[in-house]
Scaffold this motif. Structure first.
Motif, PDB file in Angstrom:
ATOM      1  N   ARG A  99       3.342  11.927  -2.515  1.00  0.00           N
ATOM      2  CA  ARG A  99       4.534  12.400  -1.571  1.00  0.00           C
ATOM      3  C   ARG A  99       5.889  12.604  -2.531  1.00  0.00           C
ATOM      4  N   ALA A 100       6.069  11.678  -3.436  1.00  0.00           N
ATOM      5  CA  ALA A 100       7.284  12.105  -4.224  1.00  0.00           C
ATOM      6  C   ALA A 100       7.316  13.262  -5.095  1.00  0.00           C
ATOM      7  N   PHE A 101       6.025  13.562  -5.368  1.00  0.00           N
ATOM      8  CA  PHE A 101       5.841  15.081  -6.370  1.00  0.00           C
ATOM      9  C   PHE A 101       5.398  16.012  -5.476  1.00  0.00           C
ATOM     10  N   GLU A 102       5.166  15.949  -4.359  1.00  0.00           N
ATOM     11  CA  GLU A 102       4.855  16.835  -3.253  1.00  0.00           C
ATOM     12  C   GLU A 102       3.461  17.573  -3.606  1.00  0.00           C
ATOM     13  N   ILE A 103       2.598  16.700  -4.044  1.00  0.00           N
ATOM     14  CA  ILE A 103       1.224  17.358  -4.778  1.00  0.00           C
ATOM     15  C   ILE A 103       0.334  17.733  -3.690  1.00  0.00           C
ATOM     16  N   ALA A 104       0.648  16.927  -2.565  1.00  0.00           N
ATOM     17  CA  ALA A 104      -0.574  17.194  -1.592  1.00  0.00           C
ATOM     18  C   ALA A 104       0.244  17.717  -0.454  1.00  0.00           C
ATOM     19  N   PRO A 105      -0.082  18.576   0.384  1.00  0.00           N
ATOM     20  CA  PRO A 105       0.749  19.240   1.552  1.00  0.00           C
ATOM     21  C   PRO A 105       0.763  18.221   2.681  1.00  0.00           C
ATOM     22  N   GLU A 106       1.776  18.114   3.413  1.00  0.00           N
ATOM     23  CA  GLU A 106       2.095  17.353   4.475  1.00  0.00           C
ATOM     24  C   GLU A 106       0.917  17.254   5.679  1.00  0.00           C
ATOM     25  N   ARG A 107       0.159  18.421   6.018  1.00  0.00           N
ATOM     26  CA  ARG A 107      -0.935  18.323   6.652  1.00  0.00           C
ATOM     27  C   ARG A 107      -1.889  17.354   6.253  1.00  0.00           C
ATOM     28  N   PHE A 108      -2.070  17.328   4.749  1.00  0.00           N
ATOM     29  CA  PHE A 108      -2.971  16.247   4.238  1.00  0.00           C
ATOM     30  C   PHE A 108      -2.504  14.802   4.299  1.00  0.00           C
ATOM     31  N   ILE A 109      -1.263  14.777   4.095  1.00  0.00           N
ATOM     32  CA  ILE A 109      -0.695  13.359   4.514  1.00  0.00           C
ATOM     33  C   ILE A 109      -0.957  12.783   5.684  1.00  0.00           C
ATOM     34  N   ALA A 110      -0.478  13.605   6.691  1.00  0.00           N
ATOM     35  CA  ALA A 110      -0.553  13.319   8.181  1.00  0.00           C
ATOM     36  C   ALA A 110      -2.002  12.871   8.429  1.00  0.00           C
ATOM     37  N   VAL A 111      -2.928  13.789   7.977  1.00  0.00           N
ATOM     38  CA  VAL A 111      -4.593  13.451   8.572  1.00  0.00           C
ATOM     39  C   VAL A 111      -4.949  12.380   7.641  1.00  0.00           C
ATOM     40  N   PHE A 112      -4.638  12.389   6.412  1.00  0.00           N
ATOM     41  CA  PHE A 112      -5.396  11.412   5.649  1.00  0.00           C
ATOM     42  C   PHE A 112      -4.932   9.987   5.712  1.00  0.00           C
ATOM     43  N   TYR A 113      -3.372   9.881   5.802  1.00  0.00           N
ATOM     44  CA  TYR A 113      -2.724   8.720   5.949  1.00  0.00           C
ATOM     45  C   TYR A 113      -3.058   8.005   7.494  1.00  0.00           C
ATOM     46  N   SER A 114      -3.178   8.898   8.455  1.00  0.00           N
ATOM     47  CA  SER A 114      -3.461   8.232   9.764  1.00  0.00           C
ATOM     48  C   SER A 114      -5.063   7.579   9.631  1.00  0.00           C
ATOM     49  N   GLY A 115      -5.734   8.367   9.212  1.00  0.00           N
ATOM     50  CA  GLY A 115      -7.224   7.364   9.017  1.00  0.00           C
ATOM     51  C   GLY A 115      -7.044   6.283   8.219  1.00  0.00           C
ATOM     52  N   LEU A 116      -6.350   6.337   7.070  1.00  0.00           N
ATOM     53  CA  LEU A 116      -6.563   5.302   5.961  1.00  0.00           C
ATOM     54  C   LEU A 116      -5.623   4.172   6.496  1.00  0.00           C
ATOM     55  N   GLY A 117      -4.643   4.284   7.214  1.00  0.00           N
ATOM     56  CA  GLY A 117      -3.630   3.436   7.787  1.00  0.00           C
ATOM     57  C   GLY A 117      -4.478   2.605   8.938  1.00  0.00           C
ATOM     58  N   ALA A 118      -5.185   3.397   9.650  1.00  0.00           N
ATOM     59  CA  ALA A 118      -5.905   2.652  10.576  1.00  0.00           C
ATOM     60  C   ALA A 118      -6.925   1.747   9.905  1.00  0.00           C
ATOM     61  N   ALA A 119      -7.588   2.203   9.123  1.00  0.00           N
ATOM     62  CA  ALA A 119      -8.591   1.310   8.367  1.00  0.00           C
ATOM     63  C   ALA A 119      -8.219   0.489   7.997  1.00  0.00           C
ATOM     64  N   LEU A 120      -6.851   0.155   7.254  1.00  0.00           N
ATOM     65  CA  LEU A 120      -6.160  -0.824   6.920  1.00  0.00           C
ATOM     66  C   LEU A 120      -5.818  -1.806   7.964  1.00  0.00           C
ATOM     67  N   ILE A 121      -5.467  -1.202   8.891  1.00  0.00           N
ATOM     68  CA  ILE A 121      -5.117  -2.147  10.173  1.00  0.00           C
ATOM     69  C   ILE A 121      -6.153  -2.974  10.564  1.00  0.00           C
ATOM     70  N   LEU A 122      -7.137  -2.217  10.657  1.00  0.00           N
ATOM     71  CA  LEU A 122      -8.614  -2.995  11.065  1.00  0.00           C
ATOM     72  C   LEU A 122      -8.987  -3.988  10.131  1.00  0.00           C
ATOM     73  N   ALA A 123      -8.787  -3.800   8.735  1.00  0.00           N
ATOM     74  CA  ALA A 123      -9.153  -4.796   7.775  1.00  0.00           C
ATOM     75  C   ALA A 123      -8.111  -5.948   7.878  1.00  0.00           C
ATOM     76  N   GLY A 124      -7.037  -5.863   8.468  1.00  0.00           N
ATOM     77  CA  GLY A 124      -5.939  -6.725   8.858  1.00  0.00           C
ATOM     78  C   GLY A 124      -6.378  -7.560   9.906  1.00  0.00           C
ATOM     79  N   ILE A 125      -6.753  -6.912  10.633  1.00  0.00           N
ATOM     80  CA  ILE A 125      -7.119  -7.782  11.968  1.00  0.00           C
ATOM     81  C   ILE A 125      -8.598  -8.439  11.690  1.00  0.00           C
ATOM     82  N   LEU A 126      -9.175  -7.968  10.888  1.00  0.00           N
ATOM     83  CA  LEU A 126     -10.524  -8.895  10.674  1.00  0.00           C
ATOM     84  C   LEU A 126     -10.204 -10.131   9.742  1.00  0.00           C
ATOM     85  N   PHE A 127      -9.157  -9.825   8.940  1.00  0.00           N
ATOM     86  CA  PHE A 127      -8.773 -11.062   7.980  1.00  0.00           C
ATOM     87  C   PHE A 127      -8.317 -11.972   8.970  1.00  0.00           C
ATOM     88  N   GLY A 128      -7.409 -11.525  10.159  1.00  0.00           N
ATOM     89  CA  GLY A 128      -6.667 -12.347  11.056  1.00  0.00           C
ATOM     90  C   GLY A 128      -7.822 -12.943  12.049  1.00  0.00           C
TER      91      GLY A 128
END
Length: 146
Positions: A99-128
């Motif tokens: 993000r800081a060096f704008e290496i990836a386009p905004e579209r990639f960040i939107a798509v990738f981070y949404s999927g990655l964030g959801a997977a991280l949230i599920l991992a947190g739920i499973l630990f909980g």
């Protein structure tokens, strides 16, 4: 600060939920300009790959490791091992650099981070969930906790 081994599961839950919500928030904030069937498909694919191949296995591995500890107090950062902290640091630095060096386009960040964030949230739920099982909140057997 020292905590019992079950509290390590709660700490893992909080850390993964926090990271997941932050990453997911970044992705979803950028997503409105890129909503279409292909992007949603890719977000779901990112979620599935990370959940099945990385975070799902990580939850099982670290829950089993934490459960194997003796019942004495443990340093509160032992919810992860050294390798997991290094991987987390690498992922954080990589994401910040993207993000800081704008290496990836905004579209990639939107798509990738949404999927990655959801997977991280599920991992947190499973630990909980695993923490809840240690309290007797869920009638699950010991084998199901891993």
């Amino acid at each position: 600060m020292k905590v019992n081994r079950n509290t390590l599961l709660l700490i893992a839950c909080i850390v993964w939920l926090s990271a997941g919500f932050n990453i997911f928030r970044i992705g979803i904030t950028l997503y409105p300009s890129y909503v279409n069937l292909i992007n949603v498909f890719f977000s779901i694919a990112v979620f599935t790959v990370f959940q099945k191949m990385v975070f799902g296995k990580l939850v099982v591995k670290h829950t089993a490791r934490i459960k194997s500890y003796a019942d004495e107090p443990h340093f509160f950062l032992k919810f992860f091992d050294r390798k997991a902290f290094l991987i987390m640091a690498f992922m954080m630095c990589g994401g910040i650099a993207l993000r800081a060096f704008e290496i990836a386009p905004e579209r990639f960040i939107a798509v990738f981070y949404s999927g990655l964030g959801a997977a991280l949230i599920l991992a947190g739920i499973l630990f909980g969930r695993n923490y809840g099982k240690t309290l007797g909140v869920s009638p699950a057997s010991e084998e199901e906790m891993a």
